[in-house]
Design a protein around this motif. Sequence first.
Motif, PDB file in Angstrom:
ATOM      1  N   ALA A 181       0.825  -1.207   0.000  1.00 32.42           N
ATOM      2  CA  ALA A 181       0.000   0.000   0.000  1.00 32.42           C
ATOM      3  C   ALA A 181       0.860   1.258   0.000  1.00 32.42           C
ATOM      4  O   ALA A 181       0.561   2.232  -0.700  1.00 32.42           O
ATOM      5  CB  ALA A 181      -0.924   0.000   1.220  1.00 32.42           C
ATOM      6  N   HIS A 182       1.943   1.260   0.772  1.00 29.84           N
ATOM      7  CA  HIS A 182       2.825   2.426   0.823  1.00 29.84           C
ATOM      8  C   HIS A 182       3.585   2.594  -0.496  1.00 29.84           C
ATOM      9  O   HIS A 182       3.853   3.718  -0.930  1.00 29.84           O
ATOM     10  CB  HIS A 182       3.805   2.302   1.988  1.00 29.84           C
ATOM     11  CG  HIS A 182       3.181   2.570   3.318  1.00 29.84           C
ATOM     12  ND1 HIS A 182       2.966   1.589   4.250  1.00 29.84           N
ATOM     13  CD2 HIS A 182       2.708   3.715   3.864  1.00 29.84           C
ATOM     14  CE1 HIS A 182       2.398   2.111   5.322  1.00 29.84           C
ATOM     15  NE2 HIS A 182       2.223   3.397   5.110  1.00 29.84           N
ATOM     16  N   ILE A 183       3.954   1.491  -1.122  1.00 34.43           N
ATOM     17  CA  ILE A 183       4.648   1.567  -2.409  1.00 34.43           C
ATOM     18  C   ILE A 183       3.725   2.188  -3.459  1.00 34.43           C
ATOM     19  O   ILE A 183       4.132   3.076  -4.221  1.00 34.43           O
ATOM     20  CB  ILE A 183       5.130   0.174  -2.853  1.00 34.43           C
ATOM     21  CG1 ILE A 183       6.228  -0.329  -1.914  1.00 34.43           C
ATOM     22  CG2 ILE A 183       5.639   0.208  -4.290  1.00 34.43           C
ATOM     23  CD1 ILE A 183       6.689  -1.748  -2.188  1.00 34.43           C
ATOM     24  N   ILE A 184       2.473   1.739  -3.499  1.00 35.65           N
ATOM     25  CA  ILE A 184       1.527   2.262  -4.478  1.00 35.65           C
ATOM     26  C   ILE A 184       1.213   3.724  -4.205  1.00 35.65           C
ATOM     27  O   ILE A 184       1.095   4.544  -5.127  1.00 35.65           O
ATOM     28  CB  ILE A 184       0.234   1.420  -4.495  1.00 35.65           C
ATOM     29  CG1 ILE A 184       0.538  -0.025  -4.904  1.00 35.65           C
ATOM     30  CG2 ILE A 184      -0.788   2.019  -5.451  1.00 35.65           C
ATOM     31  CD1 ILE A 184       1.204  -0.172  -6.258  1.00 35.65           C
ATOM     32  N   ALA A 185       1.091   4.090  -2.933  1.00 34.32           N
ATOM     33  CA  ALA A 185       0.840   5.490  -2.587  1.00 34.32           C
ATOM     34  C   ALA A 185       2.016   6.365  -3.009  1.00 34.32           C
ATOM     35  O   ALA A 185       1.832   7.490  -3.494  1.00 34.32           O
ATOM     36  CB  ALA A 185       0.581   5.626  -1.089  1.00 34.32           C
ATOM     37  N   SER A 186       3.236   5.856  -2.836  1.00 34.47           N
ATOM     38  CA  SER A 186       4.427   6.594  -3.273  1.00 34.47           C
ATOM     39  C   SER A 186       4.456   6.711  -4.785  1.00 34.47           C
ATOM     40  O   SER A 186       4.900   7.726  -5.341  1.00 34.47           O
ATOM     41  CB  SER A 186       5.688   5.882  -2.777  1.00 34.47           C
ATOM     42  OG  SER A 186       5.689   5.755  -1.369  1.00 34.47           O
ATOM     43  N   LEU A 187       3.969   5.670  -5.440  1.00 32.91           N
ATOM     44  CA  LEU A 187       3.886   5.682  -6.901  1.00 32.91           C
ATOM     45  C   LEU A 187       3.000   6.829  -7.385  1.00 32.91           C
ATOM     46  O   LEU A 187       3.342   7.542  -8.346  1.00 32.91           O
ATOM     47  CB  LEU A 187       3.319   4.337  -7.367  1.00 32.91           C
ATOM     48  CG  LEU A 187       3.624   3.856  -8.788  1.00 32.91           C
ATOM     49  CD1 LEU A 187       5.023   3.268  -8.845  1.00 32.91           C
ATOM     50  CD2 LEU A 187       2.623   2.793  -9.212  1.00 32.91           C
TER      51      LEU A 187
END
Length: 344
Positions: free
Chosen positions: A152-158
């Motif tokens: 979830a954090h990776i996608i939000a950073s994306l």
Amino acid sequence: MLRAPYNLTQLQAANLHTHADITETMATTPVPSHITLYEFAQVLSRYPATMSALSETNSAPKLAKPDESSELSSEELDLWRLNTLPEVVKARSKPCLMKEELQKLLGCKMARGKRRQALPKLISSNDPSTVTAATTAAFDHLLGVPSPPTTAHIIASLKELTDPLKGVGPATASYILAIMAPDTVPPFSDEAYRWILHSPGREGWGKKIKYDAKEYRTYVEGVKALVERLGGDVTAGEVEKVGFVLGKEGAGFRSTPGPAGATGLSGVDALDAALGLEGGQKTTTPTIPAAPAAPVTESTVTGSTVTGKRKADENRDSEDDAEPSEPRPVQRRRAPAPKRERGR
């Protein structure tokens, strides 16, 4: 992280396989659910040679504004991405990318995969301050959470990258995030995606890709599942490299377990022992069992889909949106039975 850069010459010299076994290993592609740590190390060791061969067949990608990267080979650009750029970015008081670095990173991505000439112009149209602000926010979000970051954090950073930056979709954004977190953020390459999410017996290396955030999320989950299955001895970046090599080699998929390494040993320890290196220790688990794929649901991450007409440039990356439909079987009509003549 795998410790030694093993190569096929060393493996042959160590007599770990017969010639027939080595040929079989290179002629088929082990699927993620069955690849052993031993096989993983073999494939990873072929990455430098794969990039070197790519440099001989690929010319430097054309960028919107010629710079020093136009004179670099695919291999040199990749080494800059993996070694030089992370050190430069991390040395800044606030980690971020300059516009020129983003353009060069795009050149590296294009040198490894598709070369869509519209992307350099879109990247070039971004204001330098926008590039700096977006990459700063993305790195802050990625690194400001408990380690390792969740999907979830990776996608939000994306999304911190894809929303404000023109020409930056999930694929390019993944290359940017991997600068700061290569152990947990895999670049979104065609080859690695298809290897992780292939369909045995049907699609394989021909699997269609839409290049959207939903696909990248599923890919990240698949990479994490493989890292966990191999006991955490490999990284997300190494998984991408292995998928990249296997994709470039283009062999058919093999869904059964391959060679398990030296007797009584597994993974890197087996290779170390066979090559006469330190670290070969007996293990109670000589083989790595296959694990069922972890289900990915829509509820895992919310608000991660990148929308808008502008983003289609990168998301589709010249692939068709829709999967090809299965052809319907041809139905043949029965020929009418011949009429029987009546007796006169």
